[in-house]
Design a protein around this motif. Structure first.
Motif, short mmCIF file in Angstrom:
data_model
loop_
_atom_site.label_atom_id
_atom_site.label_comp_id
_atom_site.label_asym_id
_atom_site.label_seq_id
_atom_site.Cartn_x
_atom_site.Cartn_y
_atom_site.Cartn_z
N HIS A 34 -3.77 5.12 4.06
CA HIS A 34 -3.00 3.89 4.16
C HIS A 34 -3.54 2.99 5.26
O HIS A 34 -3.66 1.76 5.08
CB HIS A 34 -1.53 4.22 4.41
CG HIS A 34 -0.82 4.71 3.20
ND1 HIS A 34 0.56 4.80 3.11
CD2 HIS A 34 -1.28 5.16 2.00
CE1 HIS A 34 0.90 5.28 1.92
NE2 HIS A 34 -0.20 5.52 1.24
N LYS B 245 -2.11 2.63 -4.91
CA LYS B 245 -1.74 4.03 -4.69
C LYS B 245 -2.94 4.80 -4.17
O LYS B 245 -3.89 5.06 -4.90
CB LYS B 245 -1.20 4.65 -5.99
CG LYS B 245 0.11 4.03 -6.48
CD LYS B 245 0.57 4.67 -7.76
CE LYS B 245 1.97 4.16 -8.15
NZ LYS B 245 1.98 2.70 -8.37
N LEU C 196 3.16 2.03 8.86
CA LEU C 196 2.29 2.85 9.71
C LEU C 196 2.93 3.14 11.06
O LEU C 196 3.83 2.41 11.50
CB LEU C 196 0.96 2.13 9.94
CG LEU C 196 0.12 1.80 8.70
CD1 LEU C 196 -1.01 0.85 9.08
CD2 LEU C 196 -0.42 3.06 8.06
N ILE D 295 0.86 -1.19 0.00
CA ILE D 295 0.00 0.00 0.00
C ILE D 295 0.89 1.24 0.00
O ILE D 295 1.67 1.46 0.92
CB ILE D 295 -0.92 0.01 1.24
CG1 ILE D 295 -1.85 -1.21 1.21
CG2 ILE D 295 -1.74 1.31 1.29
CD1 ILE D 295 -2.65 -1.39 2.47
N GLY D 296 0.79 2.03 -1.07
CA GLY D 296 1.57 3.27 -1.14
C GLY D 296 2.76 3.16 -2.06
O GLY D 296 3.14 2.07 -2.50
N ILE E 264 -1.67 9.10 1.55
CA ILE E 264 -1.10 8.55 2.78
C ILE E 264 -2.10 8.57 3.94
O ILE E 264 -2.03 7.73 4.85
CB ILE E 264 0.19 9.32 3.16
CG1 ILE E 264 0.95 8.56 4.26
CG2 ILE E 264 -0.12 10.75 3.57
CD1 ILE E 264 2.33 9.13 4.51
N SER F 127 1.46 -1.56 -6.94
CA SER F 127 0.95 -1.33 -5.58
C SER F 127 -0.31 -0.48 -5.60
O SER F 127 -0.62 0.18 -6.60
CB SER F 127 2.02 -0.64 -4.74
OG SER F 127 2.32 0.63 -5.30
N ASP G 261 4.35 8.91 -1.67
CA ASP G 261 3.52 9.07 -0.47
C ASP G 261 4.35 9.39 0.77
O ASP G 261 3.84 9.99 1.72
CB ASP G 261 2.71 7.79 -0.20
CG ASP G 261 1.72 7.50 -1.30
OD1 ASP G 261 1.24 8.46 -1.93
OD2 ASP G 261 1.44 6.31 -1.55
N ALA H 6 1.14 -2.14 4.97
CA ALA H 6 1.29 -0.68 5.05
C ALA H 6 2.36 -0.33 6.07
O ALA H 6 2.54 -1.03 7.06
CB ALA H 6 -0.03 -0.02 5.42
#
Length: 351
Positions: free
Chosen positions: A269, A263, A282, A229-230, A266, A261, A234, A280
């Motif tokens: 996420h 997109k 985080l 993720i991202g 952020i 991925s 980001d 992710a």
């Protein structure tokens, strides 16, 4: 062609008209000059004059105003010089207004009343703003740390009005009229003052549903087998001077750029990870609070958390009280921001 002839009589009339015009112009110039002198006068002089006119005594007015009689007399003479006319003459009981003084009293009374209304209105408006506290923070920090402390902030003053702006963007305190910005990473703006109040741990997270279908990675090298993720773009706001040396974030961004991925901004996420859409990067305390599962827990990165404000905000008493409360709460939450666990290896700082 007709010639214009100026007779003796018409010449006399012309002279009279010229003299009249000159006299009228002179009077206008004197009045304009007097108005100019009045405009140059300190507005506070009219307040002093009004007080003397009301009491009919320089001594009594001086006592009421909390100043010496010689100082008040000197200020009155200053006003008379600006006006270009005497305003008082002395009598046995004190002072009495001259004709010019009486005219000025009527005008000054209106000026003073208008100024007093302006001061009351300004004080009321300034008072309203003094009880308003505006804070900007990320969505995760707002949801999981700031909102649970709103009642403590309210307890500081029963008139307090809180405005909380949740955003991942760096906001300008002056343009947004903010009192505080809680910012991760480098503090940025030079005009801001503040302190580092905590350190936030970052790691990799996924939902239980995602991990049920995709076995958790055993090492960073396994990231290329997962949905990421991202992308690099980001995390631009998270980068510091040493970001390229951080294995976890560097490899995570590389895996995201290498694959198709997901997109999303952020700010989303965490929501995407909760929805089971992949791994992710985080903040540990926020992800754990959302029930996500940490993968590769031995891999972590750190980011400094700053409580920032403009120096001018210190003039507001309530702002200072809020700042001290927030600093105390951040100090008590340091273990929570680190994920309430000791890292298995030395952590690397993002900024």
């Amino acid at each position: 062609m007709t010639a214009e002839v100026l007779t003796e009589s018409s010449a006399d009339n012309a002279c009279l008209n010229l003299e009249a015009a000159t006299e009228h112009g002179s009077r206008q110039n004197q009045q304009s000059s007097r108005r100019g002198r009045v405009a140059e006068a300190n507005w506070d002089l009219f307040r002093l004059f009004s007080s003397v006119a009301r009491f009919g005594s320089v001594n009594r007015a001086a006592r009421e105003l909390g100043m010496s009689q010689p100082t008040l007399s000197r200020r009155l003479k200053e006003l008379e010089r600006h006006i270009g006319a005497p305003l008082f003459f002395r009598v046995s009981s004190g002072v009495k207004l001259t004709q010019e003084g009486e005219q000025l009293r009527l005008s000054a009374a209106a000026i003073v009343r208008s100024f007093e209304l302006f001061q009351r209105d300004l004080s009321s408006r300034a008072g309203d703003r003094s009880f308003s506290i505006k804070i900007s923070a990320t969505e995760g920090l707002t949801k999981h740390w700031l909102l649970p402390r709103v009642n403590k902030l309210r307890a500081l003053n029963d008139k307090i009005s809180l405005e909380i702006f949740s955003t991942v963007l760096k906001q300008n305190l002056a343009a947004s009229d903010l009192d505080f910005v809680i910012r991760m990473g480098h503090p940025g703006d030079n005009e801001l003052v503040g302190r580092r109040v905590a350190t936030v741990a970052f790691g990799l997270f996924a939902s239980e549903a995602y991990l049920a279908e995709h076995p958790a990675p055993r090492s960073i090298a396994d990231l290329d087998k997962h949905e990421i993720i991202g992308s690099s773009a980001d995390f631009a706001g998270l980068q510091g001077e040493r970001s390229g040396q951080m294995l976890l974030l560097t490899q995570f961004k590389a895996a995201g750029d290498a694959r198709a991925s997901l997109k999303v901004s952020i700010a989303n996420h965490l929501s995407a990870a909760t929805a089971g859409l992949g791994l992710a990067f985080l903040a540990v305390p926020f992800a754990l609070a959302e029930g996500l599962v940490r993968v590769l827990p031995q891999e972590s990165s750190l980011m400094d958390l700053w409580l920032l404000r403009r120096r001018e905000s210190d003039l507001r008493k309530l702002t200072g009280q809020v700042r001290r409360l927030l600093e105390t709460e951040f100090a008590a939450s340091r273990a929570w921001f680190l994920g309430q666990q000791r890292p298995r290896r030395p952590l690397q700082r993002i900024a």
